[in-house]
Design a protein around this motif. Structure first.
Motif, PDB file in Angstrom:
ATOM      1  N   THR A  46       0.707  -0.992  -0.038  1.00 13.86           N
ATOM      2  CA  THR A  46       0.046  -0.020   0.177  1.00 13.86           C
ATOM      3  C   THR A  46       1.042   1.231   0.003  1.00 13.86           C
ATOM      4  O   THR A  46       0.728   2.280  -0.710  1.00 13.86           O
ATOM      5  CB  THR A  46      -0.996   0.021   1.246  1.00 13.86           C
ATOM      6  N   CYS A  47       1.858   1.437   0.867  1.00 17.03           N
ATOM      7  CA  CYS A  47       2.676   2.336   0.770  1.00 17.03           C
ATOM      8  C   CYS A  47       3.385   2.763  -0.371  1.00 17.03           C
ATOM      9  O   CYS A  47       3.221   3.907  -0.822  1.00 17.03           O
ATOM     10  CB  CYS A  47       4.047   2.182   1.874  1.00 17.03           C
ATOM     11  N   GLU A  48       3.727   1.685  -1.259  1.00 14.72           N
ATOM     12  CA  GLU A  48       4.433   2.114  -2.411  1.00 14.72           C
ATOM     13  C   GLU A  48       3.371   2.748  -3.395  1.00 14.72           C
ATOM     14  O   GLU A  48       3.764   3.572  -4.278  1.00 14.72           O
ATOM     15  CB  GLU A  48       4.891   0.551  -3.100  1.00 14.72           C
ATOM     16  N   LYS A  49       2.157   2.113  -3.422  1.00 13.13           N
ATOM     17  CA  LYS A  49       1.364   2.478  -4.373  1.00 13.13           C
ATOM     18  C   LYS A  49       0.570   3.928  -4.086  1.00 13.13           C
ATOM     19  O   LYS A  49       0.141   4.672  -4.905  1.00 13.13           O
ATOM     20  CB  LYS A  49       0.086   1.441  -4.339  1.00 13.13           C
TER      21      LYS A  49
ATOM     22  N   ASN B 200       8.512   7.158  -4.460  1.00 13.18           N
ATOM     23  CA  ASN B 200       9.727   6.871  -3.825  1.00 13.18           C
ATOM     24  C   ASN B 200       9.892   5.597  -3.061  1.00 13.18           C
ATOM     25  O   ASN B 200      11.081   5.419  -2.625  1.00 13.18           O
ATOM     26  CB  ASN B 200       9.569   8.145  -2.760  1.00 13.18           C
ATOM     27  N   ILE B 201       9.008   4.942  -3.148  1.00 11.47           N
ATOM     28  CA  ILE B 201       9.056   3.576  -2.401  1.00 11.47           C
ATOM     29  C   ILE B 201       8.956   2.415  -3.226  1.00 11.47           C
ATOM     30  O   ILE B 201       8.184   2.351  -4.357  1.00 11.47           O
ATOM     31  CB  ILE B 201       7.760   3.668  -1.460  1.00 11.47           C
ATOM     32  N   THR B 202       9.745   1.354  -3.072  1.00 10.79           N
ATOM     33  CA  THR B 202       9.756   0.032  -3.751  1.00 10.79           C
ATOM     34  C   THR B 202       9.818  -0.939  -2.825  1.00 10.79           C
ATOM     35  O   THR B 202      10.321  -0.660  -1.635  1.00 10.79           O
ATOM     36  CB  THR B 202      11.228   0.021  -4.843  1.00 10.79           C
TER      37      THR B 202
ATOM     38  N   ARG C 201       9.099  -8.121   0.112  1.00 14.86           N
ATOM     39  CA  ARG C 201       7.847  -7.798   0.838  1.00 14.86           C
ATOM     40  C   ARG C 201       8.047  -6.846   1.802  1.00 14.86           C
ATOM     41  O   ARG C 201       7.130  -6.727   2.867  1.00 14.86           O
ATOM     42  CB  ARG C 201       7.303  -9.075   1.428  1.00 14.86           C
ATOM     43  N   ARG C 202       8.986  -6.024   1.670  1.00 15.90           N
ATOM     44  CA  ARG C 202       9.287  -4.879   2.600  1.00 15.90           C
ATOM     45  C   ARG C 202       9.570  -3.598   1.931  1.00 15.90           C
ATOM     46  O   ARG C 202      10.216  -3.534   0.749  1.00 15.90           O
ATOM     47  CB  ARG C 202      10.423  -5.097   3.657  1.00 15.90           C
ATOM     48  N   PRO C 203       8.973  -2.247   2.406  1.00 14.30           N
ATOM     49  CA  PRO C 203       9.195  -1.223   1.684  1.00 14.30           C
ATOM     50  C   PRO C 203      10.607  -0.635   1.959  1.00 14.30           C
ATOM     51  O   PRO C 203      11.270  -0.817   2.943  1.00 14.30           O
ATOM     52  CB  PRO C 203       8.017  -0.242   2.366  1.00 14.30           C
TER      53      PRO C 203
ATOM     54  N   TYR D  22      -1.603   5.749   5.379  1.00 19.87           N
ATOM     55  CA  TYR D  22      -2.661   4.696   4.872  1.00 19.87           C
ATOM     56  C   TYR D  22      -1.943   3.245   5.141  1.00 19.87           C
ATOM     57  O   TYR D  22      -2.424   2.420   4.684  1.00 19.87           O
ATOM     58  CB  TYR D  22      -2.460   4.895   3.230  1.00 19.87           C
ATOM     59  N   CYS D  23      -0.944   3.197   5.765  1.00 24.37           N
ATOM     60  CA  CYS D  23      -0.445   1.818   6.224  1.00 24.37           C
ATOM     61  C   CYS D  23      -1.725   1.109   7.178  1.00 24.37           C
ATOM     62  O   CYS D  23      -2.067   1.684   8.325  1.00 24.37           O
ATOM     63  CB  CYS D  23       0.667   2.069   7.080  1.00 24.37           C
ATOM     64  N   PRO D  24      -2.173  -0.138   6.711  1.00 19.28           N
ATOM     65  CA  PRO D  24      -3.309  -0.591   7.203  1.00 19.28           C
ATOM     66  C   PRO D  24      -2.899  -1.112   8.553  1.00 19.28           C
ATOM     67  O   PRO D  24      -3.926  -1.604   9.277  1.00 19.28           O
ATOM     68  CB  PRO D  24      -3.634  -1.765   6.169  1.00 19.28           C
ATOM     69  N   THR D  25      -1.765  -1.663   8.740  1.00 20.21           N
ATOM     70  CA  THR D  25      -1.422  -2.202  10.136  1.00 20.21           C
ATOM     71  C   THR D  25      -0.830  -1.412  10.896  1.00 20.21           C
ATOM     72  O   THR D  25      -0.026  -1.761  12.243  1.00 20.21           O
ATOM     73  CB  THR D  25      -0.581  -3.601   9.741  1.00 20.21           C
TER      74      THR D  25
END
Length: 278
Positions: free
Chosen positions: A194-197, A203-205, A209-211, A226-229
């Motif tokens: 979500t953070c990447e999108k 700026n995030i890749t 499975r980690r930003p 917006y991070c859901p967790t």
């Protein structure tokens, strides 16, 4: 009649304003700053809008570069709305200067005060129950003026802000590329990307499975909000510790602090690069 709105939004305040304006215009195409500026031309548009937040008393650097590279119709009705907390600074002058080099000019400019969303420095303020209705009322007023094609001079940078700009904001701008070194994830990260999108700067890749933050951050805090967790955390980067200013000393993200984003703007909204409002 072709109507386009270009926007930059991190925690949704600017996107909410852009969508509301588009609806009042009976439709428009909204383009995120993530688009290739050469592929979203407005050289045949009759109404052109720019909506963005104010960072360091100016428009975000990515938005500035984006505007510099788009083709626009210099004869269009061109408006700009800047969402801000306390000081709108030179954001309108910056955009006007870019447009003037394209033989175009702002027909309309308004600053829209909104809820502060810099959760890595302070809790959201003023209270949402007061500020959100105020934002909606002010946006509706802005909409009516834009629909009527009013010519409204944009607010200029005050003399005091102009004198203080370099000394106050210069140090932060110089180390902005260090800001995202403060972000990290804890064991609540589920690798959802979500953070990447939602990142307007791309700026995030994701790696294993980690930003991974790639140091082109404007500190919009979309990733955090917006991070859901609530897995994204923040600690003061070394460069900011060494700066030793009031703001740099209060940079932190307590667990209980609310991570504000506009309640009507969901993560999926920010993930869209193009939004068609009918």
């Amino acid at each position: 009649m072709k109507k386009v709105i270009y926007y930059y939004s991190g925690t949704g305040n600017s996107l909410r304003a852009a969508i509301t304006i588009a609806e009042s215009l009976d439709g428009a195409v909204l383009y995120s700053v993530r688009n290739d500026s050469q592929k979203v031309s407005a050289n045949d548009a009759d109404v052109i809008g720019f909506v963005c937040p104010v960072y360091e008393w100016d428009v975000p650097g990515t938005f500035k570069s984006f505007i510099e590279n788009i083709d626009i119709n210099p004869n269009a009705y061109i408006f700009m709305v800047a969402t801000y907390i306390a000081v709108h600074g030179r954001c309108f002058e910056t955009v006007e200067d870019i447009l003037s080099k394209k033989n175009a000019h702002l027909s309309y400019g308004r600053a829209l005060r909104c809820v502060a969303s810099q959760c890595t420095a302070y809790p959201p303020f003023p209270p949402e129950k007061l500020m959100l209705p105020y934002m909606e009322r002010q946006t509706k007023k802005i909409c009516s003026e834009i629909v009527a094609r009013k010519n409204v001079p944009y607010p200029h940078m005050s003399a005091l802000t102009r004198r203080r700009y370099q000394n106050t904001m210069g140090p932060y701008i110089a180390i902005e590329h260090e800001y995202d070194k403060g972000f990290y994830t804890d064991d609540r990260c589920i690798g959802c990307s979500t953070c990447e999108k939602v990142c307007p700067n791309q700026n995030i890749t994701m790696s294993e499975r980690r930003p991974v933050w790639n140091h082109h951050c404007h500190g919009c805090n979309a990733c955090v909000a917006y991070c859901p967790t609530k897995a994204i955390q923040f600690k003061t980067p070394k460069a900011y510790q060494e700066l030793g200013t009031f703001i740099s000393k209060i940079l932190r993200l307590p667990e209980k602090r609310k991570r504000y984003h506009h309640p009507l703007i969901k993560a999926g909204d920010l993930m869209k690069d193009i939004i068609h409002i009918e």
